[in-house]
Motif scaffolding. Sequence first.
Motif, PDB file in Angstrom:
ATOM      1  N   ARG A 281       0.822  -1.205   0.000  1.00 50.34           N
ATOM      2  CA  ARG A 281       0.000   0.000   0.000  1.00 50.34           C
ATOM      3  C   ARG A 281       0.858   1.258   0.000  1.00 50.34           C
ATOM      4  N   ASP A 282       1.963   1.245   0.741  1.00 55.48           N
ATOM      5  CA  ASP A 282       2.864   2.399   0.817  1.00 55.48           C
ATOM      6  C   ASP A 282       4.259   1.915   0.436  1.00 55.48           C
ATOM      7  N   ARG A 283       4.654   2.157  -0.815  1.00 58.70           N
ATOM      8  CA  ARG A 283       5.913   1.611  -1.307  1.00 58.70           C
ATOM      9  C   ARG A 283       7.119   2.227  -0.603  1.00 58.70           C
ATOM     10  N   SER A 284       7.069   3.502  -0.302  1.00 55.89           N
ATOM     11  CA  SER A 284       8.200   4.148   0.380  1.00 55.89           C
ATOM     12  C   SER A 284       8.400   3.551   1.771  1.00 55.89           C
ATOM     13  N   LEU A 285       7.305   3.383   2.505  1.00 51.94           N
ATOM     14  CA  LEU A 285       7.399   2.797   3.841  1.00 51.94           C
ATOM     15  C   LEU A 285       7.868   1.353   3.754  1.00 51.94           C
ATOM     16  N   TYR A 286       7.399   0.630   2.734  1.00 53.26           N
ATOM     17  CA  TYR A 286       7.798  -0.768   2.554  1.00 53.26           C
ATOM     18  C   TYR A 286       9.311  -0.868   2.347  1.00 53.26           C
ATOM     19  N   ARG A 287       9.861   0.008   1.511  1.00 54.70           N
ATOM     20  CA  ARG A 287      11.311  -0.002   1.296  1.00 54.70           C
ATOM     21  C   ARG A 287      12.057   0.341   2.585  1.00 54.70           C
TER      22      ARG A 287
END
Length: 399
Positions: A61-67
């Motif tokens: 859902r949140d790619r930046s947070l996932y990275r």
Amino acid sequence: MPRLHPRQRYLPVLALCLVWGWAWAQPAVDQQNRSTAARAVNLLSFVAVDYPEAVVGGAIRDRSLYRQLQGNVAVATSLLQTLPDKPGRAQLLENLRALAQAVEKRAPVAEVRQRANTAADRFAALYQLPRSPAEPLPPAGEALALYQDRCQHCHGVRGDAPQAERKLNDPARMANLSLYDFYNVLEPTRNDAHDADVDGDLSHRERWALAVMVAGFAAPESAPALERAREYPALVGLPGAAILRPAELPPQARDALMWWRAHPQETAHLQHPLARAAGLLYLAQSAYRGGDTASAYHQVMLGLREGYAQARPQLVARNPALAAQLDQQWQELRQSILDRAPSNKVIDKFQRLLGNVVRAREQMQPSSGSAIYAWAAILFVAALGLGALLWYRLRRRRR
């Protein structure tokens, strides 16, 4: 007698200087290792907390947070590789690899949370992090001015920041963090969460006060029933109130801990003195294992004065032999620390004393089973009487 070469005369002095230098530098090295391990615990705790915001139903859902969470696991793994090798380090490294794979395949939230918290707890245990204060937790009011000055502009007046990663009033999110996790974020020697203007000069007590205040933003409004303190005595005092995560407990215990840790001043009368003594002995043993002999001695004496001494008269009346044994064990442990006895012998004394304190606590605790046994005895006698009466009447009829 053979004459020594002039250079050989200085070898003993040089060796002595090296030993002194190593002994002088060792506390600083130990502290650096604990700080490194604390940073890794901090990174893993945020993996457990923020993963539900990054991945929903197996989709990102949140790619930046996932990275960022992937980076957290990678950094924690690299930090472990810089720390001294200890029994259990290889297993912890395997735990981190499994966590990285779970994040990579976008595993369910419960699995990632459990793996991240397990790795964080093993980090803390392996490198002897002091995750609970020896003194009672300060009330939240002590941190009000600090929070308003340094934290409010990012986290909101009552932890109600609009950004999910800064929100502090979400019960589901905050239940995944222990008080120690809040405290650890405020580490003055690191800048991975805040800069030096926020936590660079915070004292030990100020950090715990801020942790208590932050925990209160998501706490239930009403206090738990008194029965909860009897059901879950480990949650009322230290170290349980500081190191346990509410989300890992049953619902009733979870809500109780979230309220108790936000109102530590309201729990003093709920904690049995022997439970306080056992908690302080646990902290003292952890400090001793970590090489902090001074803190270990202080916590042992605090447990003796503020815990065992208060319950001793009642224990003498109930079990004088156990009280006499505890008197001797407290004195032997204290003396062995002062005499710098071999660590294996000191640890053995810690464990024997802690076991007997727990045993004394069990004997001092009002037993609900005694009432059950009394009623069982009454019913048994009544059943015998009824059986005898029926037998007598049956015999009369036959005659």
